[in-house]
Structures are given as structure tokens and as C-alpha cells.
Design a protein around this motif. Structure first.
Motif, short mmCIF file in Angstrom:
data_model
loop_
_atom_site.label_atom_id
_atom_site.label_comp_id
_atom_site.label_asym_id
_atom_site.label_seq_id
_atom_site.Cartn_x
_atom_site.Cartn_y
_atom_site.Cartn_z
N VAL A 33 0.84 -1.20 0.00
CA VAL A 33 0.00 0.00 0.00
C VAL A 33 0.87 1.25 0.00
O VAL A 33 0.60 2.22 -0.73
N ILE A 34 1.94 1.25 0.79
CA ILE A 34 2.85 2.40 0.82
C ILE A 34 3.44 2.64 -0.56
O ILE A 34 3.48 3.78 -1.05
N MET A 35 3.89 1.58 -1.22
CA MET A 35 4.47 1.72 -2.56
C MET A 35 3.44 2.24 -3.56
O MET A 35 3.73 3.11 -4.39
N GLU A 36 2.22 1.73 -3.47
CA GLU A 36 1.19 2.15 -4.41
C GLU A 36 0.81 3.61 -4.20
O GLU A 36 0.60 4.35 -5.17
N GLU A 37 0.72 4.06 -2.95
CA GLU A 37 0.36 5.44 -2.69
C GLU A 37 1.51 6.39 -3.04
O GLU A 37 1.27 7.52 -3.48
N LEU A 38 2.74 5.95 -2.87
CA LEU A 38 3.88 6.75 -3.34
C LEU A 38 3.81 6.89 -4.86
O LEU A 38 4.08 7.97 -5.40
N GLU A 39 3.44 5.81 -5.53
CA GLU A 39 3.32 5.90 -6.98
C GLU A 39 2.15 6.78 -7.39
O GLU A 39 2.21 7.47 -8.41
N ARG A 40 1.09 6.79 -6.59
CA ARG A 40 -0.03 7.69 -6.87
C ARG A 40 0.44 9.15 -6.77
O ARG A 40 0.07 9.99 -7.59
N LEU A 41 1.25 9.45 -5.76
CA LEU A 41 1.82 10.79 -5.63
C LEU A 41 2.68 11.12 -6.83
O LEU A 41 2.57 12.21 -7.42
N HIS A 42 3.54 10.20 -7.19
CA HIS A 42 4.43 10.39 -8.34
C HIS A 42 3.63 10.66 -9.61
O HIS A 42 3.93 11.57 -10.39
N SER A 43 2.56 9.87 -9.84
CA SER A 43 1.74 10.01 -11.05
C SER A 43 0.96 11.32 -11.05
O SER A 43 0.92 12.03 -12.05
N HIS A 44 0.31 11.65 -9.93
CA HIS A 44 -0.50 12.87 -9.87
C HIS A 44 0.37 14.12 -10.01
O HIS A 44 -0.04 15.10 -10.66
N LEU A 45 1.56 14.09 -9.42
CA LEU A 45 2.45 15.25 -9.54
C LEU A 45 2.95 15.41 -10.97
O LEU A 45 3.06 16.53 -11.48
N LEU A 46 3.24 14.30 -11.63
CA LEU A 46 3.63 14.36 -13.04
C LEU A 46 2.49 14.92 -13.89
O LEU A 46 2.71 15.74 -14.79
N TYR A 47 1.26 14.50 -13.59
CA TYR A 47 0.08 15.00 -14.30
C TYR A 47 -0.05 16.52 -14.12
O TYR A 47 -0.30 17.25 -15.09
N LEU A 48 0.08 16.99 -12.89
CA LEU A 48 -0.05 18.42 -12.63
C LEU A 48 1.05 19.21 -13.33
O LEU A 48 0.81 20.31 -13.85
N ALA A 49 2.26 18.66 -13.35
CA ALA A 49 3.36 19.35 -14.03
C ALA A 49 3.10 19.42 -15.53
O ALA A 49 3.25 20.48 -16.15
N HIS A 50 2.69 18.31 -16.11
CA HIS A 50 2.42 18.30 -17.55
C HIS A 50 1.22 19.18 -17.90
O HIS A 50 1.22 19.88 -18.91
N GLY A 51 0.20 19.17 -17.01
CA GLY A 51 -0.96 20.02 -17.25
C GLY A 51 -0.60 21.49 -17.30
O GLY A 51 -1.08 22.23 -18.17
N ASN A 52 0.25 21.91 -16.39
CA ASN A 52 0.68 23.30 -16.40
C ASN A 52 1.58 23.61 -17.60
O ASN A 52 1.58 24.73 -18.10
N GLU A 53 2.29 22.60 -18.06
CA GLU A 53 3.11 22.79 -19.26
C GLU A 53 2.22 23.03 -20.47
O GLU A 53 2.50 23.91 -21.30
N VAL A 54 1.14 22.25 -20.59
CA VAL A 54 0.19 22.45 -21.69
C VAL A 54 -0.48 23.81 -21.58
O VAL A 54 -0.75 24.48 -22.58
N LEU A 55 -0.73 24.25 -20.35
CA LEU A 55 -1.31 25.57 -20.12
C LEU A 55 -0.34 26.69 -20.47
O LEU A 55 -0.74 27.85 -20.59
N GLY A 56 0.95 26.35 -20.60
CA GLY A 56 1.96 27.36 -20.89
C GLY A 56 2.55 27.99 -19.65
O GLY A 56 3.23 29.01 -19.74
N HIS A 57 2.30 27.38 -18.48
CA HIS A 57 2.81 27.93 -17.23
C HIS A 57 4.04 27.12 -16.81
O HIS A 57 3.96 26.20 -15.98
#
Length: 377
Positions: free
Chosen positions: A107-131
Motif C-alpha cells: 500500500v505504501i508503494m502504491e500510494e507513493l506511486e499515486r503521488l508520483h503520477s499525480h504530480l507528473l500530471y499536474l506538471a504536464h498540465g501546467n506545461e500544456v497551459l503554458g505555465h
């Protein structure tokens, strides 16, 4: 014109705009066809298949433990999710009891990966936004997660934590590692809350993402959307609430109501503290005992199915066992239906918003590319 010099016919410019298979706003190759009238999207078609590697076919006939390891290569962002679910299939098929301590580490590994995935999503989303500034800030926060994953599993991307009967000995959590995880959660929580405050306080960003790429609750259900993409329309569903491994933990199922880009981005922002909360509970109440049960014998088994909740939604794995080898393996990732739903989310928006509407579901084209055809509903 008629006799009164009034316009009776409207000239509409119809054209097709193609993006991909390589595009600067896309992390992975895929092809988008936008059918446009006066710069407004009237229809969209998304084609996958560029990344097809035939992993399900390669798994056919492999020894089960080798096949499980191969599933990590399906996706570099959800590698732990795939090997865990693949291992769960064998454990259910053979009837293997997994030590409680191993369940907590999984569970710890899976939730760490959820953090890793969501943070990557937010970073890429802001990149698409041009920020770019926000994008780089998120990548900076994500580094803490990546280092924790490397510390536990030995790698930043593919950790090989789950094995049949538990987790690998190298993933055991001693006092030093537990302390590092606890400190990391404090750092991430502080920084993500600061980011969230800056993000929602920025009027330019909020105006850019509000009301864009709307998927209604009815559409999301009919198109079998999954995970945060479905929950962003107000549907409260999360496979973790049905998983045995998550029974000891208290957490909230986050939902939003508008089904647009804003809701999808906020879904990930708000799910991050919940993942941190689960990790803190796990390290605080980590039970003593073994982390691996090897007292089992391989046996033949019919096709067995397993579902888990991964960062993008519901992940399905199934296969049969014959002489210790995998037969008839099938992997179905949540992106296959989420991507199809985005064909509808992009319609009705200006062409400049189309790519933003498509990537709001956090699509993973590489793990999706085992499907031959997406059938249009």
C-alpha cells in the motif's frame, strides 16, 4: 443576397486539423484528428497504436514470476500498479496468504506511486497551459517522491517490489526508511498546499481551465470513464474501498462536480493529501512479522481476474496458470475508455482548447496500446 441586401447564406469553413503522432503537448505518440468549423471543434478522433509492443503476447507461456516482472514494462508511471495486480492474480488463483506487513508495504508503494503520477500530471498540465514556472515547481516537489521510491525499491521507475507471496526483501522498511518516508510526507504536504493556494488564486489559469472539456456525469458513465476522470463528474467510486489491502486505512473518496479541466486538475491536487494520509497511517501502524510467504506450491488454475485502483482508475489483469506458466493474459488499463471519452470532451471548444481537453484525463497511451481498435459508441 436578396433584394434587401441581407445575407441569406452563411459561408462555413470546414477543415481537418491533425496533431501527432508527435506533438509538443503530448508526452507519448498518438494521433488526433479534429474536424473544425470556423476554429470550433465539431468532432474528434483519437487513434492509438504507435506504441504497441505486444506485451500480452510475449507473456504467453512465460514462467509466472517472469511474466509478473514483465508487466512493470507496460507503463513507466504505473509500473508498481501493474506488477502488484499481476501478482494478485496468481495469489488469488493459488490461494496464497500474504503477510500483513507485506500488505502494508504494498500500500505504501502504491500510494507513493499515486503521488508520483499525480504530480507528473499536474506538471504536464501546467506545461500544456503554458505555465512553465508551475510545471517546474511541481517537478521539484515530485523529486522527493522519486527519491523515496528509489530508497525502497532501488530504482526510480521500476521497483519490482511485489512478488508472489509478499514483497522483495530489499523493500523491507527499517526505522531509518520509515523516518525518511515520514519526513518526505511532511515536505510534500507543505509544498503541495502552497502550490494549490497559488494555483487556485491565479485568475488567468482558472479562467483558462473552467468550463473547458466538460464531460457530463451521464456521458462519463455511458463511456465507462474511470478513476479521477469519472469522479470529477460527481460519481463517488474508488476500487480501493473494495480492496482487502486498504481495509485498515481511513481515507476520503474525492469527487468534483463539473467534469471539466478544472475539476480534473483539482481531483489530483485533493487526492494527494489523501495518499499522504494513507502512507502516514501505514508507517505508524506497520505490523511486525514476515514480508514474504514462500510456503506455497505452484498449481494449475483457470483464468483468474483482479481489479485494483491505480492513479488513472480501474486496472484489470487476468490469466490462467498451466505448469507454472501464464496463459491467456489480458491487461485492461483505465486509459482505454478515458481516452475514448475525451473524444467527446473536446467537441464544442475552440481548437486551442482541444489538446487541453484531451490530456485532462491523464492519458497513458503506451499502456493502452495493446488494444487493436477503439469502438465508437
Amino acid at each position: 443576397m436578396n433584394e434587401n441586401n441581407k445575407i441569406t447564406e452563411k459561408n462555413v469553413i470546414e477543415t481537418e486539423v491533425t496533431m501527432g503522432p508527435v506533438h509538443s503537448a503530448a508526452i507519448e505518440p498518438y494521433r488526433v484528428r479534429l474536424f473544425v468549423e470556423d476554429e470550433m471543434v465539431k468532432d474528434a478522433e483519437i487513434t492509438v497504436g504507435v506504441n504497441h509492443r505486444g506485451i500480452e503476447r510475449i507473456m504467453e507461456g512465460l514462467p509466472v514470476e517472469k511474466a509478473n516482472s514483465l508487466t512493470e514494462k507496460i507503463c513507466g508511471i504505473c509500473s508498481n500498479s501493474h506488477i502488484w495486480n499481476s501478482v494478485l492474480v496468481a495469489e488469488k488463483a493459488i490461494g496464497i496468504d500474504v503477510p500483513e506487513r507485506a500488505q502494508y508495504i504494498r500500500v505504501i508503494m502504491e500510494e507513493l506511486e499515486r503521488l508520483h503520477s499525480h504530480l507528473l500530471y499536474l506538471a504536464h498540465g501546467n506545461e500544456v497551459l503554458g505555465h512553465e514556472t508551475f510545471a517546474m515547481r511541481i517537478f521539484y516537489i515530485r523529486e522527493t517522491v522519486m527519491e523515496l521510491l528509489r530508497m525502497i525499491g532501488g530504482n526510480r521507475v521500476q521497483y519490482g517490489a511485489s512478488i508472489i507471496g509478499g514483497v522483495r526483501p530489499r523493500c523491507e522498511l527499517d526505522a531509518m526508511r520509515i523516518q525518511k518516508i515520514s519526513e518526505g510526507m511532511d515536505i510534500i504536504e507543505e509544498k503541495i498546499l502552497d502550490f494549490a493556494d497559488r494555483f487556485v488564486s491565479d485568475p488567468m489559469i482558472m479562467s483558462r481551465i473552467t468550463g473547458v472539456g466538460v464531460l457530463t456525469r451521464k456521458q462519463a458513465i455511458e463511456l465507462a470513464a474511470s478513476g479521477p476522470t469519472l469522479r470529477s463528474t460527481g460519481v463517488e467510486t474508488d476500487v480501493r474501498t473494495e480492496m482487502e489491502a486498504y481495509e485498515p486505512f481511513d481515507f476520503n473518496v474525492i469527487t468534483q462536480d463539473d467534469g471539466d479541466v478544472k475539476s480534473n486538475l483539482l481531483m489530483r491536487v485533493l487526492e494527494i493529501p489523501e495518499a499522504i494520509n494513507i502512507i502516514r497511517q501505514a508507517i505508524k501502524h506497520l505490523p511486525d512479522g514476515k514480508i514474504t510467504n514462500r510456503s506455497w506450491d505452484m498449481q494449475d488454475a483457470p483464468i483468474t481476474k483482479s481489479y485494483i485502483e491505480v492513479p488513472r482508475g480501474k486496472l484489470y489483469h487476468s490469466y490462467a496458470l498451466e505448469d507454472g506458466r501464464v496463459r491467456n493474459s489480458i491487461v485492461r488499463t483505465p486509459s482505454i475508455t478515458n481516452i475514448g471519452a475525451m473524444q467527446y470532451a473536446a467537441v464544442g471548444h475552440h481548437i486551442t482548447d482541444a489538446q487541453l481537453a484531451i490530456v485532462q484525463c491523464d492519458p497513458c497511451f503506451t499502456c493502452t496500446d495493446r488494444a487493436i481498435q477503439i469502438i465508437k459508441i
